[in-house]
Design an enzyme around this catalytic site. Structure first.
Site, PDB file in Angstrom:
ATOM      1  N   HIS A 172      -2.506   1.899   6.698  1.00 40.70           N
ATOM      2  CA  HIS A 172      -2.208   0.707   7.486  1.00 40.70           C
ATOM      3  C   HIS A 172      -3.088   0.739   8.740  1.00 40.70           C
ATOM      4  CE1 HIS A 172       0.208  -1.918  10.145  1.00 40.70           C
ATOM      5  NE2 HIS A 172       0.771  -2.401   9.049  1.00 40.70           N
TER       6      HIS A 172
ATOM      7  N   ASP B 104       2.547   8.890   8.766  1.00 39.84           N
ATOM      8  CA  ASP B 104       3.056   7.526   8.924  1.00 39.84           C
ATOM      9  C   ASP B 104       4.226   7.380   7.952  1.00 39.84           C
ATOM     10  OD1 ASP B 104       3.630   4.834   8.640  1.00 39.84           O
ATOM     11  OD2 ASP B 104       1.555   4.201   8.338  1.00 39.84           O
TER      12      ASP B 104
ATOM     13  N   GLN C 210       6.969   3.473   5.488  1.00 40.92           N
ATOM     14  CA  GLN C 210       7.393   3.007   4.163  1.00 40.92           C
ATOM     15  C   GLN C 210       8.178   4.068   3.390  1.00 40.92           C
ATOM     16  OE1 GLN C 210       7.111  -0.078   3.247  1.00 40.92           O
ATOM     17  NE2 GLN C 210       5.787  -0.754   4.903  1.00 40.92           N
TER      18      GLN C 210
ATOM     19  N   LYS D  38      12.492  -1.515   9.278  1.00 35.03           N
ATOM     20  CA  LYS D  38      12.303  -1.490   7.826  1.00 35.03           C
ATOM     21  C   LYS D  38      13.452  -0.772   7.122  1.00 35.03           C
ATOM     22  CE  LYS D  38       7.253  -1.332   8.379  1.00 35.03           C
ATOM     23  NZ  LYS D  38       6.883  -2.697   7.954  1.00 35.03           N
TER      24      LYS D  38
ATOM     25  N   CYS E 290      -2.327  -5.778   6.592  1.00 32.50           N
ATOM     26  CA  CYS E 290      -2.831  -4.858   7.625  1.00 32.50           C
ATOM     27  C   CYS E 290      -3.524  -3.654   6.998  1.00 32.50           C
ATOM     28  CB  CYS E 290      -1.705  -4.394   8.556  1.00 32.50           C
ATOM     29  SG  CYS E 290      -0.967  -5.720   9.522  1.00 32.50           S
TER      30      CYS E 290
END
Length: 408
Positions: free
Chosen positions: A120, A197, A200, A223, A361
């Site tokens: 991302h 990261d 997700q 999220k 993104c």
């Protein structure tokens, strides 16, 4: 796990869009919020609203207890210590904090930062800027044709000059689940630290930062059923103690003189100003909600939906699906022939179906896919196979609407 019963816990999902019951399939962008989270934030504002760490009055004490209690809950959720959890605005802020407070302090010309083509933008641009500021080199681990990583490529890309490896646990476009623990082992063997990261991954699977042996791990609350504007950065205590804050002001100081100042201990030295108190309260409530269902159950449910969606969508002539077919999370990224993804999303919206369309993104990844944009359907705990059926039926209508016929 009963997704139909769970859906009733989300007030926003009980509505019609353009004359059709809403099917929300944009969960990788942001999830919806259950009633328990909404009520927790409402209760905080109605009963406990005050600034934290300052007042000795009852409201101030209750607000501080709620805020620090949320930190303890996040720490337990990730299997970390409370002092290793820094509250942030989200994943982007967490990654930027590492890129500024850690990377710019340790990097020098000749050092390497290693990332992948699937990142991302929030895990690309901070490292580009850190490389420019320090003279370090930014390198990319190549992708396999199915959008996965080869450990052989990881081994050959990370060298003794590598100081930082930063990688998404899960790709927001491909659904790829990266072997973070093994990559961490390779990074550490070469003397590098690993940044993850977790935007997700955290909403969809159980995360244990100690078992993964990662050095930093950033995620967003919005999220994973929590409010927008709240997230957290996990960092190993020894690394956080060496880092410099990115914001300066009230709350993060120990002593302020006329010419110089000193900082509080971790994690508070990174939380200048009035923090996102209500967001932390909502994040704690979201963790309670997710744990009451079970992260493993959520993971299994979403993988089942992804498998079913790939099966249904693959039956539509002209559909191209991106990413691995196995070991992926609950999202499906696709294109319908030469119909622009924005047009696909617009037609689906007329059917009450919300998906994402664009570059997500991830412009470097789009170039790797040789696409300008894609459509993405992403699932969560309240989605069902009936939602996938609605998506497939609407895509058939979209194909007919544009008169698309695949090239033979």
């Amino acid at each position: 796990m009963d997704p139909i019963a769970l859906k009733a816990e989300f007030p926003i999902l009980n509505q019609d869009i353009n004359g059709h019951p809403l099917v929300y399939l944009d969960n990788a962008a942001t999830s919806q919020k259950p009633r328990s989270v909404i009520e927790a934030v409402k209760r905080y504002y109605e009963w406990d609203n005050a600034n934290v760490h300052r007042g000795v009055h009852t409201l101030g004490s209750r607000a501080t207890d709620a805020y620090e209690g949320a930190r303890e809950k996040v720490a337990r959720f990730l299997n970390a210590a409370s002092r290793e959890i820094v509250f942030t605005r989200g994943t982007t802020t967490g990654l930027n904090l590492v890129a500024h407070g850690y990377a710019r302090e340790v990097l020098k010309p000749g050092d390497e930062i290693v990332i992948t083509h699937m990142e991302h933008h929030s895990n690309v641009i901070p490292w580009q800027q850190a490389a420019k500021a320090t003279g370090a080199t930014l390198k990319y681990i190549p992708l396999q044709p199915d959008g996965t990583l080869s450990l052989a490529d990881v081994e050959s890309t990370i060298t003794e000059n590598t100081k930082i490896v930063s990688i998404a646990y899960v790709s927001n476009v491909l659904g790829t689940v990266n072997p973070v623990a093994k990559i961490a082992e390779i990074a550490h063997k070469n003397g590098a630290i690993i940044v993850v990261d977790g935007a997700q991954s955290t909403p969809h699977k159980k995360v244990d930062v100690k078992a993964l042996n990662v050095d930093f791990y950033a995620f967003s609350g919005h999220k994973m059923c929590a409010p927008t504007g709240i997230g957290a950065l996990y960092g190993k205590a020894a690394l956080l103690e060496k880092m410099e804050p990115m914001e300066f002001g009230g709350e993060m100081i120990d002593f302020v003189g006329l010419q110089d100042s000193t900082w509080k201990e971790i994690p508070w030295k990174f939380e200048g100003g009035t923090p996102i108190i209500a967001g932390a309260v909502g994040l704690a409530a979201a963790i309670d909600f997710l744990e009451s269902i079970g992260l493993d159950e959520i993971d299994r449910h979403e993988k089942k939906l992804a498998t079913y969606a790939i099966e249904r969508l693959s039956a539509i002539d002209g559909i191209s699906i991106y990413g691995p077919r196995e070991d992926r999370v609950g999202l499906v990224t696709f294109n319908l022939g030469d119909v622009h993804p924005h047009d696909v999303a617009t037609v689906l919206d007329t059917e009450g179906i919300a998906i994402r369309a664009g570059h997500h993104c991830c412009q470097p990844l789009m170039r790797w896919l040789e696409q300008s944009a894609t459509a993405r359907a992403s699932f969560y705990l309240y989605n069902t196979e009936q939602d996938v059926d609605r998506l497939a039926e609407a895509l058939w209508k979209t194909k007919e609407f544009f008169g698309y016929e695949p090239v033979r």
